[in-house]
Write an enzyme that holds these catalytic residues in place. Structure first.
Site, PDB file in Angstrom:
ATOM      1  N   GLU A 179      11.003  36.093  -4.324  1.00 52.79           N
ATOM      2  CA  GLU A 179      10.968  34.627  -4.260  1.00 52.79           C
ATOM      3  C   GLU A 179      10.357  34.217  -2.934  1.00 52.79           C
ATOM      4  O   GLU A 179       9.909  35.060  -2.161  1.00 52.79           O
ATOM      5  CB  GLU A 179      12.371  34.057  -4.433  1.00 52.79           C
ATOM      6  CG  GLU A 179      13.355  34.503  -3.362  1.00 52.79           C
ATOM      7  CD  GLU A 179      14.776  33.989  -3.578  1.00 52.79           C
ATOM      8  OE1 GLU A 179      14.948  32.891  -4.141  1.00 52.79           O
ATOM      9  OE2 GLU A 179      15.706  34.690  -3.160  1.00 52.79           O
ATOM     10  N   LEU A 224      17.814  33.954  -5.270  1.00 48.01           N
ATOM     11  CA  LEU A 224      18.703  32.816  -5.439  1.00 48.01           C
ATOM     12  C   LEU A 224      18.258  32.114  -6.727  1.00 48.01           C
ATOM     13  O   LEU A 224      17.074  31.785  -6.878  1.00 48.01           O
ATOM     14  CB  LEU A 224      18.574  31.837  -4.269  1.00 48.01           C
ATOM     15  CG  LEU A 224      19.525  30.656  -4.452  1.00 48.01           C
ATOM     16  CD1 LEU A 224      20.944  31.049  -4.061  1.00 48.01           C
ATOM     17  CD2 LEU A 224      19.066  29.450  -3.669  1.00 48.01           C
ATOM     18  N   TYR A 260      26.252  27.316   1.497  1.00 50.94           N
ATOM     19  CA  TYR A 260      25.726  25.952   1.594  1.00 50.94           C
ATOM     20  C   TYR A 260      24.997  25.557   0.323  1.00 50.94           C
ATOM     21  O   TYR A 260      24.726  26.399  -0.540  1.00 50.94           O
ATOM     22  CB  TYR A 260      24.788  25.822   2.808  1.00 50.94           C
ATOM     23  CG  TYR A 260      23.424  26.448   2.632  1.00 50.94           C
ATOM     24  CD1 TYR A 260      23.249  27.832   2.645  1.00 50.94           C
ATOM     25  CD2 TYR A 260      22.292  25.656   2.431  1.00 50.94           C
ATOM     26  CE1 TYR A 260      21.991  28.395   2.486  1.00 50.94           C
ATOM     27  CE2 TYR A 260      21.031  26.220   2.271  1.00 50.94           C
ATOM     28  CZ  TYR A 260      20.894  27.594   2.296  1.00 50.94           C
ATOM     29  OH  TYR A 260      19.654  28.153   2.121  1.00 50.94           O
ATOM     30  N   HIS A 310      36.281  41.014  12.143  1.00 53.98           N
ATOM     31  CA  HIS A 310      35.442  40.991  10.934  1.00 53.98           C
ATOM     32  C   HIS A 310      36.252  40.679   9.684  1.00 53.98           C
ATOM     33  O   HIS A 310      35.890  39.818   8.889  1.00 53.98           O
ATOM     34  CB  HIS A 310      34.695  42.320  10.763  1.00 53.98           C
ATOM     35  CG  HIS A 310      33.598  42.528  11.763  1.00 53.98           C
ATOM     36  ND1 HIS A 310      33.837  42.660  13.107  1.00 53.98           N
ATOM     37  CD2 HIS A 310      32.258  42.605  11.615  1.00 53.98           C
ATOM     38  CE1 HIS A 310      32.697  42.807  13.747  1.00 53.98           C
ATOM     39  NE2 HIS A 310      31.713  42.778  12.860  1.00 53.98           N
ATOM     40  N   ARG A 369      26.909  26.053  -8.467  1.00 45.63           N
ATOM     41  CA  ARG A 369      26.435  27.197  -7.676  1.00 45.63           C
ATOM     42  C   ARG A 369      27.293  27.373  -6.416  1.00 45.63           C
ATOM     43  O   ARG A 369      27.570  28.503  -5.999  1.00 45.63           O
ATOM     44  CB  ARG A 369      24.952  27.028  -7.321  1.00 45.63           C
ATOM     45  CG  ARG A 369      24.349  28.274  -6.700  1.00 45.63           C
ATOM     46  CD  ARG A 369      22.853  28.185  -6.576  1.00 45.63           C
ATOM     47  NE  ARG A 369      22.452  27.086  -5.707  1.00 45.63           N
ATOM     48  CZ  ARG A 369      21.201  26.660  -5.568  1.00 45.63           C
ATOM     49  NH1 ARG A 369      20.236  27.240  -6.236  1.00 45.63           N
ATOM     50  NH2 ARG A 369      20.922  25.656  -4.763  1.00 45.63           N
ATOM     51  N   LYS A 384      24.358  31.775  -2.061  1.00 45.18           N
ATOM     52  CA  LYS A 384      23.646  30.881  -1.134  1.00 45.18           C
ATOM     53  C   LYS A 384      24.397  30.861   0.194  1.00 45.18           C
ATOM     54  O   LYS A 384      25.119  29.916   0.525  1.00 45.18           O
ATOM     55  CB  LYS A 384      23.484  29.482  -1.739  1.00 45.18           C
ATOM     56  CG  LYS A 384      22.349  28.687  -1.094  1.00 45.18           C
ATOM     57  CD  LYS A 384      21.897  27.552  -1.981  1.00 45.18           C
ATOM     58  CE  LYS A 384      20.937  26.602  -1.294  1.00 45.18           C
ATOM     59  NZ  LYS A 384      19.671  27.193  -0.860  1.00 45.18           N
ATOM     60  N   ARG A 401      38.223  36.135  16.543  1.00 43.33           N
ATOM     61  CA  ARG A 401      37.142  36.977  16.020  1.00 43.33           C
ATOM     62  C   ARG A 401      37.637  38.357  15.591  1.00 43.33           C
ATOM     63  O   ARG A 401      38.160  39.128  16.397  1.00 43.33           O
ATOM     64  CB  ARG A 401      36.029  37.124  17.068  1.00 43.33           C
ATOM     65  CG  ARG A 401      34.811  37.840  16.491  1.00 43.33           C
ATOM     66  CD  ARG A 401      33.675  37.946  17.487  1.00 43.33           C
ATOM     67  NE  ARG A 401      32.517  38.558  16.862  1.00 43.33           N
ATOM     68  CZ  ARG A 401      32.382  39.863  16.611  1.00 43.33           C
ATOM     69  NH1 ARG A 401      33.342  40.690  16.972  1.00 43.33           N
ATOM     70  NH2 ARG A 401      31.299  40.318  16.022  1.00 43.33           N
TER      71      ARG A 401
HETATM   72  N1  PDD Z   1      16.568  26.457  -0.347  1.00 43.47           N
HETATM   73  N2  PDD Z   1      15.248  30.523  -3.046  1.00 43.47           N
HETATM   74  C1  PDD Z   1      15.703  30.392  -1.786  1.00 43.47           C
HETATM   75  C2  PDD Z   1      15.780  31.591  -0.926  1.00 43.47           C
HETATM   76  C3  PDD Z   1      16.075  29.113  -1.307  1.00 43.47           C
HETATM   77  O1  PDD Z   1      16.522  28.987  -0.057  1.00 43.47           O
HETATM   78  C4  PDD Z   1      15.941  27.981  -2.157  1.00 43.47           C
HETATM   79  C5  PDD Z   1      16.313  26.598  -1.706  1.00 43.47           C
HETATM   80  C6  PDD Z   1      15.450  28.182  -3.454  1.00 43.47           C
HETATM   81  C7  PDD Z   1      15.303  27.052  -4.438  1.00 43.47           C
HETATM   82  O2  PDD Z   1      16.548  26.647  -4.915  1.00 43.47           O
HETATM   83  P1  PDD Z   1      16.801  25.153  -5.449  1.00 43.47           P
HETATM   84  O3  PDD Z   1      15.817  24.910  -6.507  1.00 43.47           O
HETATM   85  O4  PDD Z   1      18.209  25.197  -5.964  1.00 43.47           O
HETATM   86  O5  PDD Z   1      16.622  24.235  -4.273  1.00 43.47           O
HETATM   87  C8  PDD Z   1      15.128  29.467  -3.867  1.00 43.47           C
HETATM   88  C9  PDD Z   1      17.044  25.218   0.222  1.00 43.47           C
HETATM   89  C10 PDD Z   1      16.286  24.017  -0.172  1.00 43.47           C
HETATM   90  C11 PDD Z   1      17.168  25.397   1.735  1.00 43.47           C
HETATM   91  O6  PDD Z   1      17.573  26.481   2.138  1.00 43.47           O
HETATM   92  O7  PDD Z   1      16.910  24.463   2.486  1.00 43.47           O
END
Ligand code: PDD
Length: 279
Positions: A179, A203, A33, A102, A52, A147, A100
């Site tokens: 993070e 991320l 996503y 894996h 990304r 992501k 289903r």
């Molecule tokens: N999340 N790290 C993680 C684990 C994240 O889920 C996000 C953003 C970021 C920041 O990334 P960016 O600057 O590209 O938004 C860092 C989004 C907003 C979410 O999951 O809703």
């Protein structure tokens, strides 16, 4: 003004956007996503988000249904239809619908979802005061650079923050700060901006890249390396970056006051630079 959904090539009312129970996103979290927000009605850094998305898709061998130009066209159309002053765009791509198992079949068609909803920025009083965070052990898998919609560890982390009535959880893996649960974390040590390096532990945030660029433009030294939990407590300043939080000061971690307990000068400067960059 209305919430908008786009499902597999067509715009549909959000309530009618339905996906099969055999979707692998539902059954395995087999999908990726992006979250993008608008400023003055325009999607911010859409190119970086789509780059990304492509990177995540490649890493998981997901079929990419659209070119960047097509994604952009659908996102812009969604924003136009939703007509909110500011919108939050969610893009989800799953491997698709299959019985289903894996392992996945070669010919499965990906499921594509875009939603556009109203974006509610953080109250400016929160920006001014800064927020509180808590640390927890980072229990996520070994490819946090993807992501993925597999967000169970992040869900549990956010829930812990909610229960503790703090704004964000800062994740710590083997003693190193990685993070936040929905944000990247930066610290200021003696005028240097330090944040975890790109790689499988974090991320690589779109906002992170913009803010590091702003720091360099300000002539601030930047270091991409891990800091320890003790370094976090001792930092002159701590702040979060992310699409939804922008540049947000953290003034307390695990009950310990950071700096003088107010957003520090470098955080404030970068937050102001960020506002000018997006405006
Ligand atoms: N999340 N790290 C993680 C684990 C994240 O889920 C996000 C953003 C970021 C920041 O990334 P960016 O600057 O590209 O938004 C860092 C989004 C907003 C979410 O999951 O809703």
């Amino acid at each position: 003004m209305q919430d908008v959904a786009f499902l597999n090539g067509a715009f549909v009312p959000l309530a009618e956007a339905k996906v099969s129970i055999e979707d692998r996103g539902f059954q395995f979290g087999d999908g990726i996503y992006e979250v993008i927000r608008t400023y003055k009605g325009r999607p911010f850094a859409i190119e970086a988000h789509l780059a990304r998305l492509e990177r995540s898709a490649t890493a998981l061998d997901l079929t990419q249904p659209y070119s960047r130009a097509e994604w952009t066209r659908y996102v812009l159309e969604g924003i136009r239809r939703a007509a909110y002053p500011e919108a939050k765009i969610y893009i989800q791509l799953t491997r698709g619908v299959a019985p289903r198992d894996h392992a996945y079949p070669a010919d499965v068609t990906p499921t594509v979802v875009i939603t556009v909803r109203e974006f509610h920025p953080l109250d400016s009083s929160v920006q001014v005061a800064g927020v509180e965070a808590m640390t927890i052990e980072d229990i996520r898998w070994g490819r946090c650079d993807i992501k993925s919609v597999n967000l169970l560890a992040n869900v549990l982390a956010r829930q812990q923050a909610k229960q503790a009535q703090v704004f964000e959880t800062i994740l710590v893996k083997a003693g190193s700060v990685t993070e936040g649960a929905v944000s990247n974390v930066m610290v200021v040590q003696g005028g240097t901006v330090v944040t975890a390096p790109e790689g499988s532990r974090i991320l690589s945030g779109v906002t992170r890249a913009v803010v590091l660029d702003l720091a360099l433009s300000e002539g601030l030294p930047v270091q991409e390396r891990f800091v320890s939990q003790a370094d976090l407590y001792d930092a002159d300043e701590v702040f979060l970056t992310g699409t939804t939080v922008e540049v947000l000061a953290v003034v307390r971690v695990d009950g310990k006051i950071i700096g003088d307990g107010r957003p520090g000068p470098i955080t404030q400067r970068l937050a102001a630079d960020f506002t000018s960059r997006v405006g």
